[in-house]
Structure formats: C-alpha cells, structure tokens
Design an enzyme around this catalytic site. Structure first.
Site, PDB file in Angstrom:
ATOM      1  N   SER A  56       0.835  -1.197   0.000  1.00 19.97           N
ATOM      2  CA  SER A  56       0.000   0.000   0.000  1.00 19.97           C
ATOM      3  C   SER A  56       0.864   1.239   0.000  1.00 19.97           C
ATOM      4  O   SER A  56       1.998   1.239   0.477  1.00 19.97           O
ATOM      5  CB  SER A  56      -0.889   0.021   1.247  1.00 19.97           C
ATOM      6  OG  SER A  56      -0.121   0.336   2.399  1.00 19.97           O
ATOM      7  N   ASP A  57       0.356   2.319  -0.555  1.00 16.76           N
ATOM      8  CA  ASP A  57       1.012   3.609  -0.380  1.00 16.76           C
ATOM      9  C   ASP A  57       0.953   3.964   1.105  1.00 16.76           C
ATOM     10  O   ASP A  57       0.151   3.404   1.868  1.00 16.76           O
ATOM     11  CB  ASP A  57       0.330   4.671  -1.230  1.00 16.76           C
ATOM     12  CG  ASP A  57       1.249   5.849  -1.524  1.00 16.76           C
ATOM     13  OD1 ASP A  57       2.287   5.990  -0.847  1.00 16.76           O
ATOM     14  OD2 ASP A  57       0.935   6.634  -2.432  1.00 16.76           O
ATOM     15  N   GLY A  58       1.794   4.886   1.538  1.00 12.87           N
ATOM     16  CA  GLY A  58       1.890   5.216   2.950  1.00 12.87           C
ATOM     17  C   GLY A  58       0.562   5.644   3.549  1.00 12.87           C
ATOM     18  O   GLY A  58       0.009   6.671   3.156  1.00 12.87           O
ATOM     19  N   ALA A  75      -2.295   4.485   3.057  1.00 18.16           N
ATOM     20  CA  ALA A  75      -3.446   4.377   2.153  1.00 18.16           C
ATOM     21  C   ALA A  75      -4.537   3.489   2.735  1.00 18.16           C
ATOM     22  O   ALA A  75      -5.735   3.741   2.536  1.00 18.16           O
ATOM     23  CB  ALA A  75      -2.995   3.836   0.794  1.00 18.16           C
TER      24      ALA A  75
END
Length: 768
Positions: free
Chosen positions: A301-303, A305
């Site tokens: 996941s993006d930070g 997210a």
C-alpha cells in the site's frame, strides 16, 4: 558439519526402519525420533532448515519458510511494510527461525533517496531525454548505490526507513494535468514512452545476475492516479471516475510493461477507482494484475493508504473488515506513516472468519520470495551484490553520469541564434532570479541527500563566463511574494548578457501540493518583464526554467527581446556544470536534444478540471487546440533531414510494421537527434487517440553524416480497447517519421515524412 544433520538422520533411520516395517512398535518409534530431531533442529542450528538449502528450488524454499510461520508472525510481516519517523517498520525478526528484520520502504526514483548518494536529475527530466539507455544507466547506478548502502547498514544491524534493498520506484503514472504536484516524479504523458522507460528502469535497477537481484523494483501508484493532491480535494479521499476504455488505454499499459519487465512489487494508490479504494480493489490487484498479466510479486500500500480507506473514503468502518477486504483483494503489505497499522487486525480477521489462513499464507509467499532472491538466506559469498558497499555510492563515475543525464534532459524551447554562445567569456554578466543560486529547489522531490555546497548551481556553473558577475535573486524564495525590483535592476545594468533563472521547485509543486494555476509563482513574471524592459537593446536575455508542470511563458516566447529559453526541469546536483556545457557546446554531447515528454498548454483554460478523469482534451493524444509547445518538441543547434522511408504497404492484423529511414545532419555540429514515429487511425469512427507515439530512438549523427535508422511499431501499439478486449482493426493507418510530432503549428526546422499502410483483417489480442 551440521549443515544437513536432520536430512542425514531421517535417511539413516528410514533405511533401518524399512527392515522392521511390520512392527507397529518400530513404526511408532520412527516417527517419535523424527519429531525429536525436528524439535532439536528448531532449537538448534537454524542453518539446517530447508529454506536455507541453496540446492533446492526457490518455490520449495519459500514454501518451507511460510509453512513454519504462525499466524501472529505472518501478521507482523504483513503489517510492517515501513514508514516515516520509525513507525510501521521494519518487518520484525523471527529469532526462532534465524530470520532478521527487513525494511521494505526504500525510495530509488533517481538515486538512493535520503541517503548520501548520487542525485540524478528528477524523473520528468530523464523522460525528456527520450533515451531508454540513459534511464537504464541511471537505474543501474542507483541499484548499485542502494545495495551498497543496504549491505553496510545491515552489517551494523540497522534496519531503519530507507535502509532496505527493495525500491518503491519508479513512478509510472501518466502526467494528465499540468497542475498536479507530482508531475516531476513521472515519465510524462504518453503510455508508450512511460512503458518503455518502466521496463528499462526495472531491468537496470535489478541487475542481470541469473540468481540474485541487486535491488528489487516496484512500480507505482497503481492505479488511475494523477491528481489531485490537495486542490480542489484531498488525494486521501479522492474517487477517480474513469471509463473502462480510458483506464485500459491510458492508465494501465505502463504497469503491464512493468510487470513484464519482472518487477517485484506494485504499490496501490491512495485514490478510489470508480468507488472502490485501490488497495481493496480486487479487479485491479487480482483480476487484472495477477489474472490477466500473471503478476507474481507483492502489492504494497502507499503510505497510510489503508488507513485512509476507513478515515477518508469511509469504505469500511473498522480495521478488521478493512484488513480482510485488502488482503482478500490482493494486498500483501501495509506501508504506514502514522503508526496506526490496520493490518495488526489480521489475526482477528481470521478468527472472525472474514479472512482465511490459506489466503494469508499466499500473501506472505512473495514477500519471502523477494527477500530470498535478494540473497538474504544464502551465503554472502554466493551473491555478487554482497560485495557492494557505501564506497560504491557517490563515485566520480556516477557523478559524471549525473552531468551527462542533466545535459541530455535539457529542452531548448527557443533560440534566435544566440546559442551556443560564441565565446566563453563576457565582460559583465547579469544573473537574476530565485533559481540562480538555490541548491535545494534545484533538486526536486525524492532526491538523494547532497550537501548544498556540493550542488553546482547555475551561478556557480556559469560564473566563469563573466569577468564581472552581477547577481540578484530578486525574490526571498521561489514563491516570490516579496520582490526586490531594485536589486534586479542593478544586477542587469551595463551587462553584456543577462540570464534569468525562474521556476517552481518543491516549494511550489511536489507531493501533497498541487498548483492552482499554471502561472509563474508570485512576482516571477514581473521580474522577467522588468529584465525585458530594462535590458538595453542588443544585450541578449536567456531565460532558464526549473519546473515540472508547464508554466505560462507565452509572453516571453513571443517577445523578441528574449533570445533563448531553456527548460531544465530539476537537474539536481550537476545543474551548473551541465548548463555550462550545453550553453557553450564545449564537450561531446553538448548539443541539446531533449524533447518535451508532455504537452505544454498555452493557458490553463485549455485544461479540463483536475478531478475530471476523462482523457478528452488531455495529453497530445486527445488535446484540443494549439499548445504553446507540443509533446516531443525540442530544438537543436543543427538541423536534420529525413528521406527514403521503407516499410510494408500492407500487414495482417496482429503483425508489427517495421522498416527503415535515412536521416542526415545538415549542420556543422555533431549532434543527437530523437527520431520519432507516430501512427494515426484514419477511420475517425474508431475509439482511437488522435495520434500515438509508436517508436522512438535517440541517436548520434555526425556533422554532414547520413545514417540509416530502423523502426518497429508493434501490433499492441496499433490495438484499441473495443468490446471488452484489445483489437487490431482493419483499415488504413497513417504513419509519420521525423524529429517531432506531425501537423503542429510550432515545429522544429526539420521535415516530417508522411506515409500509410493498410491493415487487413481483425485480430483480438485479449484482455490485458
């Protein structure tokens, strides 16, 4: 040796027990002994585990690790993908198995981000080079430095943020809006160019060893991610509403190229796609990536997210459901910047029956496969990359590559003949503008850490041109809200040439920060107008720009007092050196050959609203009206002429079209040219772009030299998304050859050859 103690014990006992097989007593005794042996191994020499047996296949070794993990241990691995400020990572050690911690979160966009390493030009500038060979070289150097620094840190048992050898790079989102803050991280607006660059970066970064990976790559942000950051709404809650055709024809192709290149990870993005957050989007993460493309790696996941899924998208309202939804959809690893790690509810999700342990083990496998291919569980002497160290970072060779990369990235937008400069020394030279001597803002976002005194600013690089250098920033920062007209006027008085350095920088456009418009920040426009007004006639003015998203400089482009305009993007540490070489043409390869990897609009009014994800009116493929500078545009210090093109007049659908063409350098300078091939579907009823780049190549052509170039436009480039799949349709395809886009109002002084070929039949290429 105790290396294979368990295996020897099992084999010896097995032969003896075969003689006693009819005795139930000995059968029972046999399995008791095996259990004791396994127990002794678990508490003894961890090197006896099959996952450390280098003679076994990768999948067998990975399976051995995964089957030994408890549910709680798997939760710890999946919930700790890394994060800023020491939270969210590293993945914890598992002492009973001899497994050390691992930090997943490393950024390698164009150098080892945040480390004492070489800072190469920002990605958008590298894209302007139109050179897969260059991006491969930059990625290769980056991989060497990342791995060397990682080796040294792990020897010291340091597993901090950015200490790993797994990269969350490159960024291959499409630059779809000039105002998006993250344009600088992309490779521009074209899916084909971006896909070629993604493939070159992944291959350069990961290395070519048949057994081990130097540094594992990962393409982001997956998917339909191209703004907004914060204007007019937050990226944390934004829902991108996209048609299936635009999704397939614009946003997905580069990611498929990345997967085909062998990337080890994909990063799911902050936004929702048609109402479903990317990190819990099964269609995206499983059906497309794994089902259609055969992706075998992990999704991170993006930070934060996943946290946003609850707090901002309001798609789920608790951590258990969110964890189950994301893991079931295909997400393997959570990256968290705030410490509120959602995946710490994984065990509870299994207990409540919302997530199966079988799925959890499946998601853990690619994490340990990646670590295994990096060599973590093998003897270091087997891995050629284990020899790298911090001494391999910031080397003179890599610094020279940074200079070369910056030179190749510069795009000459205007030149009335002043460039290249005819002499290397002027009497009095004026240097004005907030980018003349501003090391930090020249770097761009996601850069390696370079001390300010090691950055060659334009002022440092060009000072040697002047007997007397007169400098004034004119602005207190790049926002330029406070403008000192008197200092600028003084700096440009009684000069022989004036340089004006304007732009945006991280202060104006970066992750988390969109621009409200495309104007020069603050009073920068007024600064340039003052220079134009107060510079005596006959004194050249050279405008040098440092920006990612286009800025409104139409007035400067049209004003004859501005002699030249050079777009430099964010060249980083070697800015001044590269700029001096290009302006003077004093070294090999210093004739500018950069080409714009995006459409530069005349005005912001030509852009649709940021939140509108229809491609209509966006990028050169669908743009309406005339831009200030078209995609693929860039001037040279020489001219080229194309002739004698050869290719098939007819192909069967599903075949490539290939051929060759001659080009001659008609000038007196050796130079590089970016050969560009575009295709156009003549049947206007087809759901096709107006134009599509189908091939490009950056080549060196000596002064007066004729060379023959080959090209190939692949069938997939001619395909359109129609009725749920990719199809090559019958009809006539126009094809254009030259150093620029065809049929543009703003052109470079070289010709474009127009031809065509016929496609017979229809070919269904499937879903991808």
């Amino acid at each position: 040796m105790r290396k294979h103690r368990l295996f020897s014990l099992q084999n010896t006992l097995g032969m003896k027990m075969a003689r006693w097989w009819n005795s139930s007593f000995f059968i029972a005794f046999f399995f008791v002994v095996l259990a004791v042996a396994s127990s002794l191994t678990s508490d003894g020499d961890v090197n006896d585990y099959p996952f450390r047996n280098v003679s076994l296949p990768w999948d067998v070794r990975v399976e051995d690790i995964v089957k030994r993990l408890t549910l709680e241990e798997m939760q710890g691995q999946m919930a700790n993908g890394g994060g800023r400020n020491g939270v969210g990572g590293p993945a914890p050690a598992i002492p009973r198995l001899g497994i050390k911690p691992y930090e997943w979160a490393t950024e390698c966009l164009r150098g080892d981000v945040g480390a004492n390493a070489t800072a190469f030009p920002q990605a958008l500038g590298l894209a302007a080079a139109f050179s897969p060979e260059l991006i491969f070289g930059v990625a290769e150097a980056t991989g060497v430095e990342v791995r060397g620094i990682h080796n040294d840190l792990t020897k010291q048992n340091k597993y901090a943020f950015h200490a790993g050898a797994s990269c969350f790079s490159p960024v291959i989102n499409i630059m779809r809006d000039s105002r998006w803050g993250r344009n600088q991280e992309t490779y521009g607006e074209d899916p084909y160019l971006t896909g070629v660059y993604a493939r070159a970066f992944i291959q350069g970064l990961q290395g070519n060893d048949t057994r081990y990976v130097r540094a594992s790559g990962g393409c982001k942000h997956f998917d339909v991610h191209g703004g907004p950051e914060n204007i007019p709404v937050s990226r944390a809650s934004f829902n991108a509403e996209v048609s299936e055709r635009d999704w397939r024809m614009t946003h997905l192709p580069a990611f498929r190229s990345c997967v085909q290149a062998g990337t080890y990870n994909l990063m799911c993005s902050y936004n929702s796609i048609n109402g479903i957050p990317s990190c819990t989007n099964k269609k995206l993460l499983t059906d497309i990536a794994r089902g259609e493309w055969g992706f075998k790696g992990y999704v991170v996941s993006d930070g934060s997210a996943i946290e946003h899924i609850i707090n901002d998208h309001h798609y789920y309202n608790n951590t258990v459901d969110t964890t189950a939804g994301c893991v079931n959809a295909g997400c393997n690893l959570e990256l968290n910047n705030h410490g509120n790690t959602t995946f710490l509810s994984l065990v509870q999700a299994v207990k409540e029956g919302k997530l199966s342990e079988v799925v959890v083990r499946e998601r853990v496998r690619p994490l340990f496969y990646t670590r295994m291919r990096l060599g973590e569980f093998d003897p270091p002497e087997m891995n050629p990359y284990s020899k790298l160290s911090s001494a391999d970072a910031n080397t003179p060779v890599h610094h020279d590559l940074a200079i070369e990369a910056a030179m190749k990235s510069f795009v000459l937008l205007k030149n009335n003949g002043i460039l290249p400069l005819k002499k290397s020394s002027f009497g009095t030279v004026g240097f004005v503008g907030p980018f003349a001597d501003n090391p930090k803002q020249l770097m761009g976002d996601y850069s390696a850490r370079v001390p300010a005194d090691q950055v060659t600013t334009p002022l440092k690089g060009l000072r040697s041109l002047a007997v007397t250098a007169q400098f004034a920033s004119g602005c207190d920062d790049t926002h330029c809200k406070n403008y000192d007209t008197q200092s600028v006027t003084k700096a440009i008085s009684n000069t022989n040439i004036n340089f004006v350095f304007l732009g945006t920088g991280q202060a104006v456009e970066m992750e988390g920060n969109d621009r409200p418009d495309t104007e020069l920040p603050g009073q920068q426009r007024q600064l340039l107008l003052d220079v134009i007004e107060k510079t005596p006639a006959g004194t050249p003015i050279v405008l040098v720009l440092f920006n990612a998203g286009p800025v409104n400089i139409s007035f400067a482009d049209q004003d004859s007092r501005v002699s030249a305009i050079m777009e430099c993007f964010f060249p980083a540490t070697a800015t001044g050196d590269a700029l001096r070489h290009i302006l003077l043409n004093d070294v090999k390869g210093a004739v500018p050959a950069g080409r714009l990897p995006f459409t530069w609009p005349m005005l912001a009014s030509q852009l649709p609203p940021m939140v509108n994800y229809s491609m209509q009116g966006r990028t050169y493929r669908y743009f309406e009206g005339e831009p200030l500078y078209p995609f693929g545009y860039g001037l040279s210090y020489t001219t080229f002429e194309y002739s004698n093109v050869e290719h098939a007049n007819s192909i069967t659908a599903g075949q490539s079209v290939s051929g060759s063409i001659s080009v001659v350098n008609k000038g007196s300078l050796d130079a590089e040219e970016v050969f560009q091939v575009y295709i156009r579907w003549r049947d206007a009823s087809l759901p096709a772009p107006k134009m599509q780049l189908g091939w490009f190549q950056r080549v060196t052509v000596g002064a007066g030299q004729h060379i023959r170039l080959s090209f190939e436009v692949e069938a997939k480039t001619m395909a359109l998304w129609v009725d749920g799949g990719w199809q090559v349709k019958p009809g006539i395809m126009d094809i254009f050859f030259g150093g620029q886009q065809p049929n543009q109002q703003r052109t470079v002084p070289s010709n474009v050859i127009t031809s065509s070929f016929t496609i017979t039949g229809t070919k269904f290429l499937g879903q991808y």
